[in-house]
Design a protein around this motif. Structure first.
Motif, PDB file in Angstrom:
ATOM      1  N   VAL A 177       1.353  -7.167 -11.048  1.00  0.00           N
ATOM      2  CA  VAL A 177       0.434  -7.941 -10.222  1.00  0.00           C
ATOM      3  C   VAL A 177       1.068  -8.117  -8.854  1.00  0.00           C
ATOM      4  CG1 VAL A 177      -0.663  -9.150 -12.146  1.00  0.00           C
ATOM      5  CG2 VAL A 177       1.352 -10.157 -11.017  1.00  0.00           C
ATOM      6  N   GLY A 178       0.229  -8.439  -7.864  1.00  0.00           N
ATOM      7  CA  GLY A 178       0.784  -8.593  -6.535  1.00  0.00           C
ATOM      8  C   GLY A 178      -0.095  -9.408  -5.628  1.00  0.00           C
ATOM      9  N   THR A 179       0.482  -9.765  -4.488  1.00  0.00           N
ATOM     10  CA  THR A 179      -0.264 -10.457  -3.443  1.00  0.00           C
ATOM     11  C   THR A 179      -0.066  -9.712  -2.133  1.00  0.00           C
ATOM     12  OG1 THR A 179       1.597 -11.918  -2.886  1.00  0.00           O
ATOM     13  CG2 THR A 179      -0.003 -12.728  -4.513  1.00  0.00           C
ATOM     14  N   LEU A 180      -1.100  -9.770  -1.320  1.00  0.00           N
ATOM     15  CA  LEU A 180      -1.038  -9.266   0.047  1.00  0.00           C
ATOM     16  C   LEU A 180      -1.592 -10.365   0.929  1.00  0.00           C
ATOM     17  CD1 LEU A 180      -0.828  -7.046   2.287  1.00  0.00           C
ATOM     18  CD2 LEU A 180      -3.184  -6.449   1.700  1.00  0.00           C
ATOM     19  N   ARG A 230       1.483   1.325  -3.185  1.00  0.00           N
ATOM     20  CA  ARG A 230       0.968   2.442  -3.998  1.00  0.00           C
ATOM     21  C   ARG A 230       2.047   3.492  -4.225  1.00  0.00           C
ATOM     22  NH1 ARG A 230      -3.429   5.172  -1.298  1.00  0.00           N
ATOM     23  NH2 ARG A 230      -3.812   6.138  -3.310  1.00  0.00           N
ATOM     24  N   PHE A 231       2.824   3.775  -3.198  1.00  0.00           N
ATOM     25  CA  PHE A 231       3.883   4.779  -3.279  1.00  0.00           C
ATOM     26  C   PHE A 231       4.983   4.355  -4.248  1.00  0.00           C
ATOM     27  CE2 PHE A 231       7.851   6.601  -1.396  1.00  0.00           C
ATOM     28  CZ  PHE A 231       7.579   7.931  -1.655  1.00  0.00           C
ATOM     29  N   LEU A 232       5.376   3.087  -4.190  1.00  0.00           N
ATOM     30  CA  LEU A 232       6.502   2.611  -4.990  1.00  0.00           C
ATOM     31  C   LEU A 232       6.109   2.105  -6.375  1.00  0.00           C
ATOM     32  CD1 LEU A 232       8.433   0.701  -2.184  1.00  0.00           C
ATOM     33  CD2 LEU A 232       9.098   2.871  -3.262  1.00  0.00           C
ATOM     34  N   VAL A 233       4.912   1.544  -6.510  1.00  0.00           N
ATOM     35  CA  VAL A 233       4.515   0.894  -7.761  1.00  0.00           C
ATOM     36  C   VAL A 233       3.404   1.648  -8.481  1.00  0.00           C
ATOM     37  CG1 VAL A 233       3.684  -1.272  -8.780  1.00  0.00           C
ATOM     38  CG2 VAL A 233       5.214  -1.330  -6.795  1.00  0.00           C
ATOM     39  N   GLY A 234       2.469   2.216  -7.744  1.00  0.00           N
ATOM     40  CA  GLY A 234       1.343   2.936  -8.346  1.00  0.00           C
ATOM     41  C   GLY A 234       0.016   2.436  -7.821  1.00  0.00           C
ATOM     42  N   GLU A 235      -1.030   2.975  -8.387  1.00  0.00           N
ATOM     43  CA  GLU A 235      -2.377   2.659  -7.914  1.00  0.00           C
ATOM     44  C   GLU A 235      -2.790   1.228  -8.255  1.00  0.00           C
ATOM     45  OE1 GLU A 235      -4.226   4.495  -5.896  1.00  0.00           O
ATOM     46  OE2 GLU A 235      -2.613   5.971  -5.916  1.00  0.00           O
ATOM     47  N   VAL A 236      -3.588   0.668  -7.387  1.00  0.00           N
ATOM     48  CA  VAL A 236      -4.146  -0.668  -7.591  1.00  0.00           C
ATOM     49  C   VAL A 236      -5.453  -0.504  -8.357  1.00  0.00           C
ATOM     50  CG1 VAL A 236      -5.067  -2.721  -6.457  1.00  0.00           C
ATOM     51  CG2 VAL A 236      -3.090  -1.534  -5.473  1.00  0.00           C
ATOM     52  N   ALA A 237      -5.593  -1.224  -9.453  1.00  0.00           N
ATOM     53  CA  ALA A 237      -6.798  -1.117 -10.282  1.00  0.00           C
ATOM     54  C   ALA A 237      -7.893  -2.077  -9.833  1.00  0.00           C
ATOM     55  CB  ALA A 237      -6.448  -1.362 -11.749  1.00  0.00           C
ATOM     56  N   THR A 238      -7.514  -3.308  -9.507  1.00  0.00           N
ATOM     57  CA  THR A 238      -8.510  -4.287  -9.057  1.00  0.00           C
ATOM     58  C   THR A 238      -7.936  -5.138  -7.922  1.00  0.00           C
ATOM     59  OG1 THR A 238      -7.840  -5.944 -10.692  1.00  0.00           O
ATOM     60  CG2 THR A 238      -9.641  -4.474 -11.317  1.00  0.00           C
ATOM     61  N   VAL A 239      -8.849  -5.613  -7.082  1.00  0.00           N
ATOM     62  CA  VAL A 239      -8.482  -6.446  -5.938  1.00  0.00           C
ATOM     63  C   VAL A 239      -9.455  -7.611  -5.854  1.00  0.00           C
ATOM     64  CG1 VAL A 239      -8.248  -6.565  -3.427  1.00  0.00           C
ATOM     65  CG2 VAL A 239      -7.650  -4.449  -4.630  1.00  0.00           C
ATOM     66  N   THR A 240      -8.941  -8.791  -5.622  1.00  0.00           N
ATOM     67  CA  THR A 240      -9.746  -9.949  -5.272  1.00  0.00           C
ATOM     68  C   THR A 240      -9.205 -10.444  -3.939  1.00  0.00           C
ATOM     69  OG1 THR A 240     -10.050 -10.528  -7.593  1.00  0.00           O
ATOM     70  CG2 THR A 240     -10.477 -12.255  -5.978  1.00  0.00           C
ATOM     71  N   ALA A 241     -10.067 -10.525  -2.938  1.00  0.00           N
ATOM     72  CA  ALA A 241      -9.576 -10.868  -1.601  1.00  0.00           C
ATOM     73  C   ALA A 241     -10.542 -11.780  -0.857  1.00  0.00           C
ATOM     74  CB  ALA A 241      -9.356  -9.594  -0.792  1.00  0.00           C
ATOM     75  N   VAL A 256      -5.223 -10.776  -4.143  1.00  0.00           N
ATOM     76  CA  VAL A 256      -4.491 -10.649  -5.394  1.00  0.00           C
ATOM     77  C   VAL A 256      -4.777  -9.252  -5.921  1.00  0.00           C
ATOM     78  CG1 VAL A 256      -4.211 -11.517  -7.747  1.00  0.00           C
ATOM     79  CG2 VAL A 256      -4.656 -13.121  -5.868  1.00  0.00           C
ATOM     80  N   LEU A 257      -3.717  -8.527  -6.244  1.00  0.00           N
ATOM     81  CA  LEU A 257      -3.826  -7.136  -6.680  1.00  0.00           C
ATOM     82  C   LEU A 257      -3.382  -7.005  -8.133  1.00  0.00           C
ATOM     83  CD1 LEU A 257      -1.856  -5.628  -3.639  1.00  0.00           C
ATOM     84  CD2 LEU A 257      -4.305  -6.076  -3.756  1.00  0.00           C
ATOM     85  N   ALA A 258      -4.106  -6.199  -8.891  1.00  0.00           N
ATOM     86  CA  ALA A 258      -3.689  -5.846 -10.247  1.00  0.00           C
ATOM     87  C   ALA A 258      -3.460  -4.338 -10.244  1.00  0.00           C
ATOM     88  CB  ALA A 258      -4.754  -6.229 -11.262  1.00  0.00           C
ATOM     89  N   PHE A 259      -2.226  -3.924 -10.511  1.00  0.00           N
ATOM     90  CA  PHE A 259      -1.874  -2.513 -10.521  1.00  0.00           C
ATOM     91  C   PHE A 259      -2.179  -1.898 -11.877  1.00  0.00           C
ATOM     92  CE2 PHE A 259       0.422  -4.276  -7.034  1.00  0.00           C
ATOM     93  CZ  PHE A 259       0.534  -3.255  -6.105  1.00  0.00           C
ATOM     94  N   ALA A 260      -2.448  -0.610 -11.874  1.00  0.00           N
ATOM     95  CA  ALA A 260      -2.824   0.093 -13.101  1.00  0.00           C
ATOM     96  C   ALA A 260      -1.728   0.021 -14.160  1.00  0.00           C
ATOM     97  CB  ALA A 260      -3.169   1.550 -12.781  1.00  0.00           C
ATOM     98  N   ASP A 261      -0.470  -0.067 -13.743  1.00  0.00           N
ATOM     99  CA  ASP A 261       0.637  -0.098 -14.712  1.00  0.00           C
ATOM    100  C   ASP A 261       0.929  -1.490 -15.260  1.00  0.00           C
ATOM    101  OD1 ASP A 261       1.884  -1.445 -12.675  1.00  0.00           O
ATOM    102  OD2 ASP A 261       3.581  -0.075 -12.502  1.00  0.00           O
ATOM    103  N   THR A 292       9.086  -0.670 -14.358  1.00  0.00           N
ATOM    104  CA  THR A 292       7.767  -1.159 -13.974  1.00  0.00           C
ATOM    105  C   THR A 292       7.926  -2.552 -13.388  1.00  0.00           C
ATOM    106  OG1 THR A 292       6.728   0.077 -15.775  1.00  0.00           O
ATOM    107  CG2 THR A 292       5.443  -1.709 -14.800  1.00  0.00           C
ATOM    108  N   PRO A 293       7.734  -2.688 -12.084  1.00  0.00           N
ATOM    109  CA  PRO A 293       7.844  -4.019 -11.481  1.00  0.00           C
ATOM    110  C   PRO A 293       6.774  -4.955 -12.041  1.00  0.00           C
ATOM    111  CG  PRO A 293       7.783  -2.316  -9.798  1.00  0.00           C
ATOM    112  CD  PRO A 293       7.441  -1.664 -11.106  1.00  0.00           C
ATOM    113  N   GLY A 294       7.080  -6.219 -12.118  1.00  0.00           N
ATOM    114  CA  GLY A 294       6.102  -7.192 -12.572  1.00  0.00           C
ATOM    115  C   GLY A 294       5.336  -7.818 -11.427  1.00  0.00           C
ATOM    116  N   LEU A 295       6.007  -7.935 -10.254  1.00  0.00           N
ATOM    117  CA  LEU A 295       5.403  -8.641  -9.129  1.00  0.00           C
ATOM    118  C   LEU A 295       5.667  -7.884  -7.830  1.00  0.00           C
ATOM    119  CD1 LEU A 295       4.005 -11.214  -7.979  1.00  0.00           C
ATOM    120  CD2 LEU A 295       6.307 -12.209  -7.763  1.00  0.00           C
ATOM    121  N   VAL A 296       4.616  -7.733  -7.043  1.00  0.00           N
ATOM    122  CA  VAL A 296       4.698  -7.123  -5.714  1.00  0.00           C
ATOM    123  C   VAL A 296       4.219  -8.176  -4.718  1.00  0.00           C
ATOM    124  CG1 VAL A 296       3.820  -5.297  -4.212  1.00  0.00           C
ATOM    125  CG2 VAL A 296       4.223  -4.829  -6.653  1.00  0.00           C
TER     126      VAL A 296
END
Length: 198
Positions: free
Chosen positions: A187-190, A147-158, A179-184, A107-111
Motif C-alpha cells: 500500500v502507499g500514499t502520494l 511502479r519501477f521499484l514496487v510494481g503496478e498500482v491496482a487501485t487508487v483513491t484520490a 492512497v494506492l494499492a499495488f498489485a503485489d 515485497t515492500p509493505g508501504l510506499v
C-alpha cells in the motif's frame, strides 16, 4: 552520434510529414511543452502520426495533459507496434539502481511518495489544459519510480483541492492526496502540493 537520424519536433517546427517525406529519420523525439493553446493537441497528433507511419517515438513526459488523450495516443501506438520511450530520467540515477538492488526479491509493505513544491513560473502551468496539474506534470516522476521499484498500482483513491492561491486563471489542484494499492499487496500514499512557497 546515435541521434543523428532523429527528427526533433518543437522549435524547428519539424513534423512527422516532413520526416516521412525525407525518409531519412529513424526516430521522432517529442519534447512536450504542455503549454496548452493548441500546442499540446498538435503534439498529440504528431505522436499518433508517427506511430501510424512506423516511426519510433521518444516522448518527454507527460504523454498528454488529460487521460482521454493519453489513452487515445497509447492505443494508436500499441496498435502500430512501434518502439517507444518516455522521458523518466530518474530511473537512471545511481540511487535508484541501488534501491532496486535492495528491493530485489522483497515485497515492500508501504510506499510513501511526496512532492512539495511551489508553482512554477510559466502561466500555462497553473491551468489543467496546459499542464494537467501537479500530479501529471511533476509527481508523475514519483509514480513512475513507485511502479519501477514496487510494481503496478491496482487501485487508487484520490482527492485534490484548490484554495485559489495558484494565480489568477489557475484551475489546477493545489494539494492532492492519494492512497494506492499495488498489485503485489503493498500500500502507499502520494501527496503533492504546489503551495510550498506560501
Amino acid at each position: 552520434g546515435h541521434c543523428d537520424r532523429a527528427v526533433v519536433l518543437g522549435t524547428a517546427r519539424n513534423t512527422v510529414d516532413d520526416a516521412t517525406r525525407r525518409r531519412s529519420e529513424r526516430l521522432l523525439v517529442r519534447g512536450v511543452a504542455t503549454a496548452g493553446g493548441g500546442e499540446q493537441a498538435e503534439g498529440d497528433d504528431e505522436s499518433k502520426r508517427s506511430a501510424e507511419r512506423g516511426l519510433p517515438l521518444f516522448v518527454e513526459k507527460p504523454l498528454a495533459a488529460d487521460l482521454a488523450t493519453a489513452e487515445e495516443v497509447a492505443a494508436v501506438v500499441a496498435a502500430s507496434g512501434v518502439a517507444t520511450g518516455t522521458g523518466y530520467h530518474w530511473r537512471q540515477l545511481d540511487t535508484v539502481a541501488e534501491a532496486a538492488k535492495l528491493l530485489a526479491g522483497r515485497t515492500p509493505g508501504l510506499v510513501v511518495a511526496r512532492w512539495f513544491d511551489k508553482v512554477p513560473p510559466p502561466a500555462w502551468w497553473a491551468r489543467k489544459d496546459g499542464s494537467g496539474g501537479q500530479v501529471v506534470e511533476q509527481a508523475t516522476h514519483l509514480i513512475d519510480l513507485a511502479r519501477f521499484l514496487v510494481g503496478e498500482v491496482a487501485t487508487v483513491t484520490a482527492l485534490g483541492t484548490s484554495c485559489g492561491l495558484t494565480r489568477p486563471g489557475g484551475d489546477v489542484d493545489e494539494a492532492t492526496a492519494a492512497v494506492l494499492a499495488f498489485a503485489d499487496g503493498a500500500v502507499g500514499t502520494l501527496t503533492a502540493t504546489c503551495l510550498f512557497d506560501r
